[in-house]
Design a protein around this motif. Structure first.
Motif, PDB file in Angstrom:
ATOM      1  N   GLN A 237      24.928  88.368  44.514  1.00  0.00           N
ATOM      2  CA  GLN A 237      26.215  88.232  45.200  1.00  0.00           C
ATOM      3  C   GLN A 237      26.137  87.155  46.282  1.00  0.00           C
ATOM      4  O   GLN A 237      27.033  86.317  46.408  1.00  0.00           O
ATOM      5  CB  GLN A 237      26.600  89.567  45.821  1.00  0.00           C
ATOM      6  N   THR A 238      25.064  87.156  47.051  1.00  0.00           N
ATOM      7  CA  THR A 238      24.890  86.172  48.112  1.00  0.00           C
ATOM      8  C   THR A 238      24.792  84.766  47.539  1.00  0.00           C
ATOM      9  O   THR A 238      25.435  83.833  48.044  1.00  0.00           O
ATOM     10  CB  THR A 238      23.634  86.499  48.947  1.00  0.00           C
ATOM     11  N   LEU A 239      24.006  84.599  46.485  1.00  0.00           N
ATOM     12  CA  LEU A 239      23.870  83.275  45.870  1.00  0.00           C
ATOM     13  C   LEU A 239      25.200  82.790  45.298  1.00  0.00           C
ATOM     14  O   LEU A 239      25.539  81.610  45.438  1.00  0.00           O
ATOM     15  CB  LEU A 239      22.794  83.305  44.783  1.00  0.00           C
ATOM     16  N   ARG A 240      25.960  83.682  44.672  1.00  0.00           N
ATOM     17  CA  ARG A 240      27.280  83.289  44.136  1.00  0.00           C
ATOM     18  C   ARG A 240      28.190  82.806  45.265  1.00  0.00           C
ATOM     19  O   ARG A 240      28.884  81.790  45.129  1.00  0.00           O
ATOM     20  CB  ARG A 240      27.943  84.452  43.394  1.00  0.00           C
ATOM     21  N   THR A 241      28.202  83.541  46.362  1.00  0.00           N
ATOM     22  CA  THR A 241      29.050  83.169  47.498  1.00  0.00           C
ATOM     23  C   THR A 241      28.621  81.836  48.087  1.00  0.00           C
ATOM     24  O   THR A 241      29.458  80.955  48.322  1.00  0.00           O
ATOM     25  CB  THR A 241      28.997  84.268  48.586  1.00  0.00           C
ATOM     26  N   LEU A 242      27.322  81.674  48.323  1.00  0.00           N
ATOM     27  CA  LEU A 242      26.824  80.428  48.917  1.00  0.00           C
ATOM     28  C   LEU A 242      27.011  79.244  47.970  1.00  0.00           C
ATOM     29  O   LEU A 242      27.255  78.118  48.423  1.00  0.00           O
ATOM     30  CB  LEU A 242      25.361  80.581  49.318  1.00  0.00           C
ATOM     31  N   GLU A 243      26.923  79.491  46.677  1.00  0.00           N
ATOM     32  CA  GLU A 243      27.172  78.421  45.709  1.00  0.00           C
ATOM     33  C   GLU A 243      28.653  78.039  45.710  1.00  0.00           C
ATOM     34  O   GLU A 243      28.996  76.847  45.716  1.00  0.00           O
ATOM     35  CB  GLU A 243      26.734  78.848  44.309  1.00  0.00           C
ATOM     36  N   ALA A 244      29.528  79.038  45.725  1.00  0.00           N
ATOM     37  CA  ALA A 244      30.969  78.770  45.736  1.00  0.00           C
ATOM     38  C   ALA A 244      31.388  78.008  46.994  1.00  0.00           C
ATOM     39  O   ALA A 244      32.301  77.181  46.945  1.00  0.00           O
ATOM     40  CB  ALA A 244      31.754  80.081  45.630  1.00  0.00           C
TER      41      ALA A 244
END
Length: 120
Positions: free
Chosen positions: A65-72
């Motif tokens: 979830q954190t990686l998805r958010t930081l990527e977005a």
């Protein structure tokens, strides 16, 4: 503080507005896992397993979830390679490196002061 300084730091007429877009970004980059992932990646690109071992205690769900958010948000770059088994590397973008440059001094201060703060 002068009015121009207040406006610069998210203040609008001396108020920190609830609907300010900076609040959403602040929430993303200052979440416990967000900060730790940015700090871990500031040392260089990491694969999923390396990142999970580096950021001890993060669950697979929270890391994903954190990686998805930081990527977005444009802080993290994800590169998947079509190999067997699949390989996915994570690294900081230019924006992520600029953020890390600002977070590292804060983390240094926290590390220098954490024992004393927690002993109170």
């Amino acid at each position: 503080m002068q009015v121009s300084e207040l406006n610069r730091h998210g203040f609008t007429s001396g108020i920190l507005p609830a609907q300010c877009p900076s609040r959403t970004v602040l929430d993303h980059v200052t979440s416990k896992w967000g900060v730790l992932v940015i700090i871990a990646l500031s040392q260089g690109d990491l694969r999923w397993g390396e990142l999970r071992r580096t950021v001890e205690g993060v669950s697979e769900k929270m890391l994903a979830q954190t990686l998805r958010t930081l990527e977005a948000d444009g802080f993290v770059h994800r590169e998947a390679q079509a190999t067997i088994p699949p390989r996915v590397d994570y690294g900081l973008t230019d924006r992520g490196r600029a953020l890390a440059e600002r977070l590292l001094p804060l983390m240094d201060w926290i590390a220098d002061n954490a024992d004393e703060i927690l002993s109170v």
